[in-house]
Structure formats: C-alpha cells, structure tokens
Enzyme design. Sequence first.
Site: not given
Length: 165
Positions: A93-95
Amino acid sequence: MNISNINNDIYLGGLGNHSTEEIKNFLIDNNIKCIITIWNFNKLNIKKLNINVKDYMYIHAYDLTNEIIIDYFDITNKFIINKIKEGKKVLIHCYAGISRSASIVINYFMNKYNINYDEAEKIVSKKRNIKPNIFFILQLKFYNSYKNINIIYLIILFAIRYTLK
C-alpha cells in the site's frame, strides 16, 4: 476499504484515509499477515495491527516524478516471494494505492511471469484503477530491460564458453 485483491496472495491499496482499527479489521477479515508500506508518512503501528516486525517492510518514498524507487524492486520482490512461500498474504500500500504501491506490484508480476511492463500493468489494472507516475513507469521499463540484458549477456557468455571447450 480502499484495497483490491489482485490475486490469491497480493492485495493492493491505499490506506491514507483509514483508521488503525479499520485496517486491523480488514487484515483479520482477509487473513493478511504481511505489509509493505511505501509512502512519505510514518510507519504503520504494526503492534496495534498484530503484524510481526519480520512481516513488515517500510519504504519512505514520495509520489513525485524525481523519486527513485528502482532501488527497492529487488528487495520488495524477495520480500513478497518469501512471504508467499511462507503461506502468507501480502498487502502492498501507499496513500491512494494508485502509483507507488502499484509500481511495486507491477514489478512483482513482471518478474514472476517474466513479462514486460504493459503486460504486468494489464494484470494489475484489471483488478484496480492504477496510474503510476511517468518516472515510475520509466524505472519499471528500464529495470525490466536491464534484467533481460543481463540474462542475454549470461547466455552469450555461456555459449562462448561452451564453444571454446
């Protein structure tokens, strides 16, 4: 939750707007035991998420067109491969789950199936709307070309060595 199941073992998403409790519940509901975080915020509180420190990888990276992520392709691939071999599912994941983390997942599929960027991007985009920034795309394409050049180089060396015997 802003998370997509890409295949049996890989989840891709954005955790930018989710509470620790929401994330924890999602991980439990989907039996996810490993996380790769790639963003410019603090590490996740893995204690509260019941994630073992050995099952967590944090990469500090911005979603900018001058950010170098190619350096992380090998280590993220090894992490994902090892965790899947252990029978664990991995959330990358990222933002927003669109650019940074999507690039890591695309690279994983490029390596897993020995395919080019376009083919790997299609696999991922069938399951999730993604849009890696142009510099990440260039790094993915370069990395794939460089890897293939090394393979060709080794084949040529082997052929020369075999011919000389």
